[in-house]
Design an enzyme around this catalytic site. Sequence first.
Site: not given
Lengths: 74, 222
Positions: B85, B193, B195
């Site tokens: 990002c 994302h 994570e």
Amino acid sequence: MKVRVLVRPKSGILDPQGEAVRRALPALGFGGVKTVHIGRLVEMEVESPEEVEGMCRRLLANPTVEEYEWEVVG
Amino acid sequence: MRIGVTVFPGSNCDRDAMHGIERAGAVPVELWHADADLKGVDAVVVPGGFSYGDYLRPGAIARFAKVMGPLEEFANSGGPVLGVCNGFQVLTEAHLLPGALLRNSNMRFICDRVAVRVENTGTPWTSLFEPGHELTLPVAHNEGNYFADERTLAELEDEGRVVLRYLENPNGSANDIAGICSEGRNVVGLMPHPERASDPLLGSGEGLRVFESMLRFAGARA
């Protein structure tokens, strides 16, 4: 020395901000607006105007998608 | 294996990234933006967020943070780097990845889960996926609209450097690109994302494989 830098999207690069404003203007009764492009104005006081070119290239503009021009204004 | 996570003022996915790295079985190492070295880590994640308030352009200021000097050297000598990002935006500003991330074509901040397809499993961060594997990952961005000139896009496609592709394009991105890699395959930038999908507690653990891929890659190389 005062310097004015104008940064804007290169022609042909999508400018969704400009497009949103272009579409909003007729709603306020402003007809006949064909294109709107939105850029960024940077005003600086600098000691060495010969450094401005490097500032534009390395930080103020992203040459991949933006073009810039600058002038000494006083 | 130690994986560094850069922290700029305004980074906000650094903790999530460290959590994912830990769950994958590696040791996360915080790399402060003012650090002059990478503390000897084996790989680096540049996490999402709003580094330096996204002032000027996303990533434009972070790109000149002190830690970026050694990070660029690391990347240019083949070190594995993942930008997520805002991290992807930082890597394009630093010219470690080509192109730029423009405003979303609908002018809205997009916070959603999107389906993506893994197009390149030859990077350190995707080595555990099957080619063509589809998964759902969170996205949260205002500037995720990938742009590159036609020649660069053709290069990316011809060289198989598109890493992730959206199944349904949310932001106007060229060729539905959600992630790309460098010529050497070691630097990867993703808008989604992984994570934030690295723990079933967060709703999904599908993204964990990105960090596990890094471990396998390192294991295979050792």
